[in-house]
Structure formats: structure tokens, C-alpha cells
Design a protein around this motif. Structure first.
Motif, short mmCIF file in Angstrom:
data_model
loop_
_atom_site.label_atom_id
_atom_site.label_comp_id
_atom_site.label_asym_id
_atom_site.label_seq_id
_atom_site.Cartn_x
_atom_site.Cartn_y
_atom_site.Cartn_z
N GLY A 14 0.59 -1.26 0.04
CA GLY A 14 -0.07 0.00 -0.06
C GLY A 14 0.81 1.14 -0.02
O GLY A 14 1.90 1.56 0.94
N ASP A 15 0.75 2.31 -1.08
CA ASP A 15 1.42 3.47 -0.91
C ASP A 15 1.16 4.09 0.40
O ASP A 15 1.90 5.07 0.87
CB ASP A 15 0.73 4.25 -2.08
N GLU A 16 -0.09 3.90 0.95
CA GLU A 16 -0.60 4.83 2.04
C GLU A 16 0.31 4.45 3.25
O GLU A 16 0.61 5.26 4.22
CB GLU A 16 -1.98 4.67 2.59
N LEU A 18 3.62 3.43 2.86
CA LEU A 18 5.01 4.16 2.53
C LEU A 18 5.00 5.69 2.57
O LEU A 18 5.87 6.48 2.79
CB LEU A 18 5.34 3.71 1.19
N SER A 19 3.84 6.23 2.44
CA SER A 19 3.83 7.68 2.57
C SER A 19 3.70 8.12 4.04
O SER A 19 3.84 9.37 4.13
CB SER A 19 2.44 8.31 1.72
N THR A 46 7.72 -4.03 2.80
CA THR A 46 6.54 -3.08 2.34
C THR A 46 6.87 -2.54 1.12
O THR A 46 7.80 -1.94 0.72
CB THR A 46 6.46 -2.03 3.35
N GLY A 48 4.72 -0.41 -2.34
CA GLY A 48 3.63 0.41 -2.79
C GLY A 48 2.56 -0.56 -3.80
O GLY A 48 3.03 -1.59 -4.00
N ASP A 49 1.82 0.24 -4.50
CA ASP A 49 0.89 -0.30 -5.18
C ASP A 49 1.35 -0.11 -6.50
O ASP A 49 0.83 0.51 -7.66
CB ASP A 49 -0.43 0.57 -5.11
N ARG A 50 2.37 -1.07 -6.75
CA ARG A 50 3.06 -1.12 -7.96
C ARG A 50 3.39 -2.75 -8.44
O ARG A 50 3.83 -3.46 -7.59
CB ARG A 50 4.49 -0.48 -8.15
N GLN A 53 6.79 -4.74 -8.35
CA GLN A 53 7.34 -4.96 -7.05
C GLN A 53 6.51 -5.75 -6.15
O GLN A 53 6.94 -6.89 -5.55
CB GLN A 53 7.28 -3.65 -6.35
N ASP A 79 -6.63 1.11 -7.34
CA ASP A 79 -5.39 0.65 -6.85
C ASP A 79 -5.39 -0.41 -5.93
O ASP A 79 -4.57 -0.82 -5.47
CB ASP A 79 -4.90 1.99 -6.07
#
Length: 252
Positions: A14-16, A18-19, A46, A48-50, A53, A79
Motif C-alpha cells: 500500500g502506498d498509504e 509508505l507515504s 513493504t 507500494g501499489d506497483r 514490485q 488501486d
């Protein structure tokens, strides 16, 4: 012959995370859950939404551990791509699972079960559902991979359905000696000597209180699957500290 303890890894998605917008608590929950079952959690990543990866990390982790637990990315929005990535990692299709469709239809009703929510019924071919007693939208298992929700309350609830599927091991026992007013450097030699004598257990040193006005000291933790060996090592370390004039207290 005693089998080695099962091993596990966690993949947080999740991008959330990592941000920094969302604080992850799922790793701690999973670590405690697995420890109680005698399963060694050896790795956590961990991403992100990629998609690239996620797939790369998942394939590496599932090849290296008995179990992999993913959290996040199985909701209804664009996402939420975890199911897609798991299907690609396993090289299988991603059809709607009839049981998942039935669960979600009952949850939302015909008028609210829209295209976005139908995305949550897609399960990699060969996967089995993981029950979600909170919001009904299921997670799933495929091979040695368990795909769980990212919302902590939902993820925790899903573990009830996961536990019976796992091979358990001997539980790790731990004892802690609290050394107040003494830093790690003051006990390092004693701890090293103890670890060379009691090789069946592990020793760890964890300082506390630095950067605050409170109590400063070090927690010394002895861990192992043989409870008697852990107790003996803790007693021996306590005696060594006392002989060196370093006050320590056992913490239950």
C-alpha cells in the motif's frame, strides 16, 4: 525426528503505508499471532501499489518460506491490485469465485452490488476463500500465500479462519532481565560470554529510556523453545550480572 519450526514472511502492500499517512499495525499483530503458533516470522517487506514490485516480492518470499501473509490491496478501488498480482505471480486466471459472489450479493443486495464491489469477488484460480466476519468481503489462500485485508480490524478477524490451516511448531519461550541505570556497552561482554555458554538459546539486548527524562537502562531477553534451557540461561545471566555488581531484576 522433530521437524524444524515453520517459517513465515509478511508482505505489506500500500502506498498509504509508505507515504506515512497510515500507520501499519498489522505486522505486529501477525508477529504475535505466529509466535503463539510456534511459527518463526523471519522476514517482512513493504511495497507500494506497483504490480512489478508486488509480484517480485511475493515470488521471492513464497519460495523462501513456508507461509506468506499479504495485507492490503483487496478492496473495490482501482488501486486495489493485490489479487491481480497474486494471480500473475502464480500464473493463473483471476475469475469471479461463485462463493465470493454469493457472499457479496447477500451483503450488498442487487442494487448496491456494483462493478467496483464485484472486483472483490475475483479470486485466483485454485484459491480458497478466507472468511471475513467483519465486512464479509473474503480474503483468499493460494498455495502457501494468505491474502488478507489491510484494515487492521478486518485483518485480525480473518486470522481466525487462517489458524487451522497452518502447521504449528514448538512455542518460543522468553525471559527478560531488566537492568536499570546501565547501558548496553556495560553489559555487552557479560552477554557475549553467556551466549557462548548457553548456545541452545538466543540473547538480545534492548536499551530503553534514551532521549527522555525517565529511567534509562537495558532489557536483556533470553529466548528459546526449550523452557528449561531458557530458565537456566536467565538464572546464569542474572548470577553473572550480580557478580559484576550490576543490579538486575527478572521481568515476568
Amino acid at each position: 525426528m522433530t521437524l524444524p519450526a515453520p517459517t513465515a514472511a509478511v508482505l505489506i502492500i500500500g502506498d498509504e503505508i509508505l507515504s506515512g499517512r497510515t500507520r501499519d499495525t498489522n505486522l505486529n499483530t501477525l508477529a504475535r499471532f505466529l509466535a503463539a503458533l510456534g511459527i518463526d516470522l523471519l522476514e517482512a517487506r513493504t511495497v507500494g501499489d506497483r504490480a512489478g514490485q508486488i509480484i517480485e516480492a511475493l515470488n521471492a518470499l513464497r519460495a523462501g518460506h513456508d507461509y506468506v501473509f499479504t495485507t492490503g490491496g483487496i478492496g473495490p478501488t482501482h488501486d486495489d491490485i493485490t489479487a491481480d498480482c497474486v494471480a500473475r505471480a502464480f500464473g493463473v486466471a483471476l475469475p469471479e469465485h461463485p462463493d465470493a459472489v454469493a457472499i457479496l450479493e447477500k451483503r450488498y443486495g442487487a442494487g448496491e452490488f456494483n462493478a467496483a464491489r464485484r472486483r472483490m469477488a475475483r479470486i485466483p484460480e485454485g484459491g480458497s476463500l478466507i472468511a471475513n466476519p467483519v465486512t464479509d468481503a473474503p480474503g483468499f489462500q493460494i498455495g502457501n500465500v494468505f491474502v488478507l485485508a489491510g484494515v487492521p480490524k478486518i485483518m485480525t478477524a480473518m486470522l481466525e479462519d487462517v489458524a487451522p490451516r497452518l502447521r504449528t511448531g514448538a512455542v518460543v519461550h522468553a525471559r527478560t532481565l531488566k537492568v536499570s541505570g546501565v547501558g548496553e556497552g556495560d553489559v555487552a561482554d557479560i552477554l557475549t560470554a553467556a551466549s557462548q555458554v548457553a548456545r541452545a538459546v538466543s540473547f538480545g539486548s534492548y536499551p530503553f529510556g534514551h532521549g527522555s527524562t525517565g529511567e534509562v537502562g537495558t532489557n536483556l531477553v533470553i529466548r528459546g523453545r526449550d523452557e528449561a534451557a531458557v530458565e537456566a540461561a536467565a538464572s546464569g545471566l542474572l548470577a553473572d550480572l550480580t557478580a559484576a555488581g550490576i543490579p538486575a531484576a527478572a521481568v515476568i
